[in-house]
Design a protein around this motif. Structure first.
Motif, mmCIF file in Angstrom:
data_model
loop_
_atom_site.group_PDB
_atom_site.id
_atom_site.type_symbol
_atom_site.label_atom_id
_atom_site.label_comp_id
_atom_site.label_asym_id
_atom_site.label_seq_id
_atom_site.Cartn_x
_atom_site.Cartn_y
_atom_site.Cartn_z
ATOM 1 N N ALA A 88 0.832 -1.208 0.000
ATOM 2 C CA ALA A 88 0.000 0.000 0.000
ATOM 3 C C ALA A 88 0.865 1.256 0.000
ATOM 4 O O ALA A 88 0.568 2.216 -0.714
ATOM 5 C CB ALA A 88 -0.942 -0.001 1.199
ATOM 6 N N ALA A 89 1.939 1.258 0.785
ATOM 7 C CA ALA A 89 2.843 2.415 0.819
ATOM 8 C C ALA A 89 3.492 2.625 -0.541
ATOM 9 O O ALA A 89 3.644 3.762 -1.003
ATOM 10 C CB ALA A 89 3.904 2.231 1.902
ATOM 11 N N GLU A 118 2.209 1.722 -3.457
ATOM 12 C CA GLU A 118 1.175 2.210 -4.376
ATOM 13 C C GLU A 118 0.856 3.680 -4.144
ATOM 14 O O GLU A 118 0.578 4.412 -5.092
ATOM 15 C CB GLU A 118 -0.097 1.376 -4.226
ATOM 16 N N LEU A 119 0.877 4.112 -2.879
ATOM 17 C CA LEU A 119 0.572 5.512 -2.573
ATOM 18 C C LEU A 119 1.662 6.452 -3.075
ATOM 19 O O LEU A 119 1.370 7.557 -3.515
ATOM 20 C CB LEU A 119 0.404 5.708 -1.063
ATOM 21 N N ASP A 168 4.673 9.179 -2.942
ATOM 22 C CA ASP A 168 4.905 10.355 -2.109
ATOM 23 C C ASP A 168 3.737 11.324 -2.107
ATOM 24 O O ASP A 168 3.671 12.217 -1.265
ATOM 25 C CB ASP A 168 6.164 11.094 -2.570
ATOM 26 N N SER A 169 2.833 11.182 -3.044
ATOM 27 C CA SER A 169 1.678 12.078 -3.078
ATOM 28 C C SER A 169 0.503 11.346 -3.716
ATOM 29 O O SER A 169 0.679 10.388 -4.469
ATOM 30 C CB SER A 169 1.995 13.348 -3.863
ATOM 31 N N ILE A 170 -0.693 11.815 -3.385
ATOM 32 C CA ILE A 170 -1.897 11.222 -3.962
ATOM 33 C C ILE A 170 -2.837 12.338 -4.399
ATOM 34 O O ILE A 170 -2.807 13.442 -3.866
ATOM 35 C CB ILE A 170 -2.625 10.297 -2.968
ATOM 36 N N VAL A 214 -6.588 13.506 -4.418
ATOM 37 C CA VAL A 214 -7.803 13.232 -3.660
ATOM 38 C C VAL A 214 -8.928 14.067 -4.246
ATOM 39 O O VAL A 214 -8.788 15.279 -4.432
ATOM 40 C CB VAL A 214 -7.618 13.594 -2.167
ATOM 41 N N ARG A 231 -2.128 16.173 5.825
ATOM 42 C CA ARG A 231 -1.213 15.297 6.564
ATOM 43 C C ARG A 231 -1.583 15.264 8.042
ATOM 44 O O ARG A 231 -1.631 14.203 8.664
ATOM 45 C CB ARG A 231 0.233 15.749 6.378
#
Length: 112
Positions: free
Chosen positions: A13-14, A16-17, A19-21, A23, A50
Motif C-alpha cells: 500500500a505504501a 502504491e501511494l 509520495d503524493s496522492i 484526492v 497530513r
C-alpha cells in the motif's frame, strides 16, 4: 492472515501511494479544508491533510478500532506489528497452562 501478511500489505500500500496522492474533494470537504487553510497555520492545504491523517490514525489507535480491524483481518494487533512479532512469539510461545516461560510446570511466577 498473519503478521507477515499485514507487513506485506502495508509495504504494498505504501508503494502504491508513493509520495503524493490525488484526492477528489466533495463540496463539504473542500469548504472545510478551505476554512482550515484560511484559519490555521501553516496555510498549506497539503500540511493540513497530513495533520488530518495523523489525527485520524491516532484516534483509531486510541479508541482500539485499529486493533479491532487488525485482529479481525490479520489476527495481530498494532503493537505486534510495531514489534515485528506476535504476542505468542514475545512470550516465548507459551504452551499449555501450567508451564511457565522456563518450561517447568512448577514455575508459577508468570501465572495469575
Amino acid at each position: 492472515m498473519s503478521l507477515d501478511d499485514l507487513t506485506a500489505d502495508v509495504t504494498d500500500a505504501a508503494s502504491e501511494l508513493g509520495d503524493s496522492i490525488d484526492v477528489t474533494l466533495d463540496r463539504e470537504t473542500r469548504t472545510e479544508l478551505a476554512m482550515l487553510t484560511a484559519a490555521m497555520e501553516p496555510t498549506d492545504a497539503d500540511e493540513l491533510v497530513r495533520r488530518a491523517v495523523h489525527a485520524f490514525f491516532q484516534q483509531q489507535v486510541d479508541m482500539g478500532r485499529l486493533d479491532f480491524q487488525l485482529r479481525e483481518q490479520y489476527d495481530v494487533t498494532y503493537d505486534e506489528y510495531l514489534s515485528g512479532m506476535t504476542f505468542d512469539e514475545m512470550t516465548g510461545g507459551a504452551g499449555a497452562m501450567g508451564s511457565g516461560p522456563s518450561g517447568d510446570p512448577d514455575d508459577r511466577r508468570y501465572q495469575f
